[in-house]
Design a protein around this motif. Structure first.
Motif, mmCIF file in Angstrom:
data_model
loop_
_atom_site.group_PDB
_atom_site.id
_atom_site.type_symbol
_atom_site.label_atom_id
_atom_site.label_comp_id
_atom_site.label_asym_id
_atom_site.label_seq_id
_atom_site.Cartn_x
_atom_site.Cartn_y
_atom_site.Cartn_z
ATOM 1 N N ASN A 473 0.818 -1.210 0.000
ATOM 2 C CA ASN A 473 0.000 0.000 0.000
ATOM 3 C C ASN A 473 0.855 1.265 0.000
ATOM 4 O OD1 ASN A 473 -2.601 -1.073 -0.134
ATOM 5 N ND2 ASN A 473 -2.711 -1.403 2.075
ATOM 6 N N LYS A 474 1.944 1.249 0.742
ATOM 7 C CA LYS A 474 2.830 2.412 0.782
ATOM 8 C C LYS A 474 3.407 2.705 -0.599
ATOM 9 C CE LYS A 474 7.266 3.967 2.680
ATOM 10 N NZ LYS A 474 8.465 3.568 3.475
ATOM 11 N N GLU A 475 3.841 1.652 -1.285
ATOM 12 C CA GLU A 475 4.439 1.831 -2.606
ATOM 13 C C GLU A 475 3.390 1.867 -3.721
ATOM 14 O OE1 GLU A 475 7.638 2.499 -3.188
ATOM 15 O OE2 GLU A 475 7.855 2.555 -0.999
ATOM 16 N N ALA A 476 2.154 1.522 -3.377
ATOM 17 C CA ALA A 476 1.032 1.584 -4.327
ATOM 18 C C ALA A 476 1.354 0.858 -5.631
ATOM 19 C CB ALA A 476 0.655 3.039 -4.604
ATOM 20 N N ILE A 477 1.864 -0.375 -5.520
ATOM 21 C CA ILE A 477 2.193 -1.122 -6.728
ATOM 22 C C ILE A 477 0.955 -1.833 -7.292
ATOM 23 C CG2 ILE A 477 4.593 -1.384 -6.097
ATOM 24 C CD1 ILE A 477 4.016 -4.239 -5.218
ATOM 25 N N TRP A 478 -0.006 -2.144 -6.433
ATOM 26 C CA TRP A 478 -1.332 -2.627 -6.816
ATOM 27 C C TRP A 478 -2.329 -1.776 -6.037
ATOM 28 C CZ3 TRP A 478 -2.557 -8.341 -7.967
ATOM 29 C CH2 TRP A 478 -1.467 -8.992 -8.552
ATOM 30 N N PHE A 479 -3.588 -1.807 -6.450
ATOM 31 C CA PHE A 479 -4.620 -1.305 -5.545
ATOM 32 C C PHE A 479 -5.785 -2.284 -5.526
ATOM 33 C CE2 PHE A 479 -5.706 0.967 -9.531
ATOM 34 C CZ PHE A 479 -7.069 0.722 -9.653
ATOM 35 N N TRP A 480 -6.391 -2.354 -4.351
ATOM 36 C CA TRP A 480 -7.488 -3.297 -4.107
ATOM 37 C C TRP A 480 -8.807 -2.569 -4.327
ATOM 38 C CZ3 TRP A 480 -3.698 -6.500 -3.573
ATOM 39 C CH2 TRP A 480 -2.570 -6.124 -2.849
ATOM 40 N N ALA A 481 -9.742 -3.221 -4.970
ATOM 41 C CA ALA A 481 -11.053 -2.619 -5.188
ATOM 42 C C ALA A 481 -12.063 -3.184 -4.190
ATOM 43 C CB ALA A 481 -11.514 -2.866 -6.621
ATOM 44 N N PHE A 482 -12.425 -4.458 -4.381
ATOM 45 C CA PHE A 482 -13.473 -5.071 -3.563
ATOM 46 C C PHE A 482 -13.070 -6.467 -3.112
ATOM 47 C CE2 PHE A 482 -15.703 -2.453 -6.847
ATOM 48 C CZ PHE A 482 -16.014 -1.394 -6.016
ATOM 49 N N GLN A 483 -13.621 -6.880 -1.983
ATOM 50 C CA GLN A 483 -13.423 -8.245 -1.520
ATOM 51 C C GLN A 483 -14.072 -9.218 -2.501
ATOM 52 O OE1 GLN A 483 -14.231 -9.127 2.617
ATOM 53 N NE2 GLN A 483 -14.130 -6.968 3.154
ATOM 54 N N ASN A 484 -13.550 -10.426 -2.518
ATOM 55 C CA ASN A 484 -14.127 -11.455 -3.371
ATOM 56 C C ASN A 484 -15.439 -11.958 -2.778
ATOM 57 O OD1 ASN A 484 -12.207 -11.578 -5.426
ATOM 58 N ND2 ASN A 484 -10.885 -12.950 -4.265
ATOM 59 N N THR A 485 -16.520 -11.649 -3.442
ATOM 60 C CA THR A 485 -17.827 -12.202 -3.085
ATOM 61 C C THR A 485 -18.349 -12.906 -4.326
ATOM 62 O OG1 THR A 485 -18.227 -10.367 -1.564
ATOM 63 C CG2 THR A 485 -20.115 -11.730 -2.169
ATOM 64 N N TYR A 486 -18.610 -14.189 -4.200
ATOM 65 C CA TYR A 486 -18.941 -15.004 -5.365
ATOM 66 C C TYR A 486 -20.446 -15.303 -5.403
ATOM 67 C CZ TYR A 486 -13.904 -15.718 -5.147
ATOM 68 O OH TYR A 486 -12.545 -15.528 -5.084
ATOM 69 N N TYR A 487 -20.966 -15.353 -6.623
ATOM 70 C CA TYR A 487 -22.390 -15.610 -6.812
ATOM 71 C C TYR A 487 -22.624 -16.665 -7.894
ATOM 72 C CZ TYR A 487 -23.293 -11.242 -4.273
ATOM 73 O OH TYR A 487 -23.351 -10.248 -3.319
ATOM 74 N N ALA A 488 -23.652 -17.434 -7.672
ATOM 75 C CA ALA A 488 -24.213 -18.293 -8.713
ATOM 76 C C ALA A 488 -25.718 -18.261 -8.512
ATOM 77 C CB ALA A 488 -23.688 -19.723 -8.608
ATOM 78 N N ILE A 489 -26.452 -18.387 -9.597
ATOM 79 C CA ILE A 489 -27.917 -18.439 -9.526
ATOM 80 C C ILE A 489 -28.352 -19.725 -10.205
ATOM 81 C CG2 ILE A 489 -30.082 -17.244 -9.994
ATOM 82 C CD1 ILE A 489 -28.502 -14.680 -10.463
ATOM 83 N N SER A 490 -29.206 -20.469 -9.519
ATOM 84 C CA SER A 490 -29.646 -21.750 -10.080
ATOM 85 C C SER A 490 -31.151 -21.882 -10.008
ATOM 86 C CB SER A 490 -29.004 -22.913 -9.310
ATOM 87 O OG SER A 490 -29.585 -23.056 -8.030
ATOM 88 N N ALA A 491 -31.653 -22.833 -10.794
ATOM 89 C CA ALA A 491 -33.036 -23.262 -10.619
ATOM 90 C C ALA A 491 -33.145 -23.891 -9.234
ATOM 91 C CB ALA A 491 -33.406 -24.271 -11.700
#
Length: 513
Positions: A473-491
């Protein structure tokens, strides 16, 4: 050697023995045999040979979970349970793990599954002559030995207290391939995979469908339940949802960027929304070797211009959960201080002014509604601080090779949900890794990553990984957007879908009511 005992609630390993073990979930006797389902996936699958594809994306992992078996699987508590391995023990220093394998298992081509078959696959990925991008993910394993037919020994460079859990994921280097198949098929093996799993590849029409049929000789008697699984790439989210509503598909991959579909499905009694919050995060990587990102002031300015709450609202109707580190709520790594840069537009403007040059660059984005939305939101954030960003929309399948070849200035990526952060973090951030996309090297970062996977003490590992987050974070080599929240929709008639660990829709043990 010692049996794996309770190190902490997070690291419990359940040992179980019994050749009659049924690994499918569900209430005994309730499952029904027969039927066919169609899975609507976001992406077409490029193949299954690690030497060709390097890593599996989530679409490939859905197929891999049906065609192949892993040594272990994760139960609903996230604990490893026996699959191809019946039991396991570890040395006192956690650097040697010995797995006792299930007898009587055969690959779909009739080749016996045994320790030698597993060792040969591993040696093939590890061999420097094969130049597999997958090799860095198994760099922590010194070698794999097969002292007898049903004993497989992992010798590690450093302690790994969660190895059985790590081996549960249907990744390119965890599933077991038939040595006869890859030796005889050569380059054709990529599209003709052979495993020990519950389903056999029947046909494959690129861009249209993969058809998997029930293995009549599967070792787990009475399984699988379905006769057939059809995997269809449906890149457009609205088309996927429409196919589910019409009955053309029985389950679809989805994510929070399709918030309207998720909200509609939650109100529809004929549909079931499956969700799982794991570890990892959606991220963006700066190429720190090219202008303007070779200057930390620019990288920090762009990160400090991000209002993740507004971003979540604009992109996902607030479903996305902002992230400031790569671990997330689903991880055992909890940081009191992750070093996150604050949202501060005025400070960001001052950094750009101090840089003293116009800041213009291109960002790769997927040619999807998700890619367009994210690109447009980021454009607006950065326009406020005087930065001009051009969106370069590309097919999603082209992002990994471009990322690996460093043909980008800013690229989207994902740190996937994993039982232990070590494989992902080491691969993404250690000097020399082909997956260290930021092109950034720091001896202190390397030291922390090496120490984190060389100790079995959770408190020390947590300290290391939180220090890693602060440095990144100090060197800001990547930045994080959102936590991984996974979805599937089924019958709603589709039953016993396991948790979406790593975002994988594992339909290998589902059944139809």
């Amino acid at each position: 050697m010692k049996k794996r005992t309770c190190l902490s609630a997070i690291l419990r390993t359940a040992l179980a023995v019994g050749a009659t073990l049924l690994v499918a979930a569900g209430t005994a006797g309730a499952q029904k045999q027969g039927g066919s389902i169609t899975v609507g996936q976001e992406l077409d699958i490029p193949g299954f040979d690690p030497l060709k594809v390097g890593v599996f994306d989530t679409s490939a992992q859905t197929a891999a979970a049906a065609i192949f078996d892993t040594l272990t699987y994760l139960d609903d508590k996230g604990e490893p349970q026996p699959k191809l391995a019946l039991s396991w023990t570890h040395s006192d220093d956690y650097k040697t793990w010995t797995f006792k394998l299930r007898p009587g298992v055969r690959f779909h081509d009739g080749t016996p599954f045994n320790a030698q078959a597993a060792k040969e696959s591993f040696d093939r990925w590890k061999d420097p002559a094969n130049k597999c991008r997958c090799a860095f993910y198994i760099s922590g394993v010194r070698d794999v030995q097969a002292p007898d037919e049903l004993t497989l020994v992992y010798n590690l460079n450093d302690p790994a207290v969660t190895l059985p859990a790590n081996l549960s994921f249907p990744s390119a280097t965890n599933v077991v391939h038939s040595p006869t198949a890859w030796k005889t098929k050569g380059n054709d093996y990529n599209r003709n995979p052979v495993g020990t799993g519950p389903y056999i590849l029947k046909s494959w029409t690129a861009g249209d469908r993969i058809v998997l049929e029930k293995s009549p000789d599967y070792w787990n008697k009475g399984h699988p339940y379905l006769d057939r699984i059809i995997l269809k790439p449906l890149p457009d989210a609205q088309s996927r949802f429409a196919s589910l509503q019409s009955g053309e598909a029985d389950i679809i991959w989805d994510d929070e960027y399709d918030a309207d579909n998720i909200l509609k499905a939650q109100k529809d009694p004929k549909l079931t929304v499956h969700t799982y919050t794991g570890s990892g995060a959606q991220v963006w990587a700066f190429n720190t070797k090219v202008a303007p990102f070779d200057d930390v002031r620019v990288r920090r300015a762009l990160v400090m211009a991000l209002d993740r709450k507004k971003w979540s609202q604009a992109a996902t109707n607030g479903l996305s959960r902002p992230a400031t580190n790569p671990y997330g709520d689903g991880s055992w790594v909890k940081c009191k201080d992750d070093g996150a840069l604050p949202y501060d537009v005025e400070k960001a403007k001052a950094l750009i002014k101090d840089y003293g040059q116009p800041v213009e660059f291109k960002m790769i984005a997927t040619a999807t509604p998700r890619g367009r939305t994210n690109g447009q939101v980021l454009q607006q954030f950065w326009k406020q601080i005087g930065v001009n960003m051009e969106i370069e929309q590309v097919d999603q399948a082209t992002i990994p090779p471009r990322a690996f070849m460093r043909q980008f200035q800013l690229t989207p990526w994902r740190i996937v949900d994993f039982p232990d952060p070590s494989p992902q973090m080491f691969a993404n951030f250690h000097t020399g890794s082909p997956v260290a996309l930021a092109n950034y090297s720091d001896p202190e970062l390397d030291r922390l990553l090496e120490h984190a996977r060389s100790t079995a003490e959770i408190d020390k590992r947590t300290e290391d990984y939180c220090a890693v987050s602060r440095l990144i974070n100090k060197e800001a080599i990547w930045f994080w957007a959102f936590q991984n929240t996974y979805y599937a929709i089924s019958a709603s008639r589709l039953k016993d879908l396991p948790k979406l660990h790593g975002g994988v829709i594992d339909v290998s043990s589902v059944w139809l009511e």
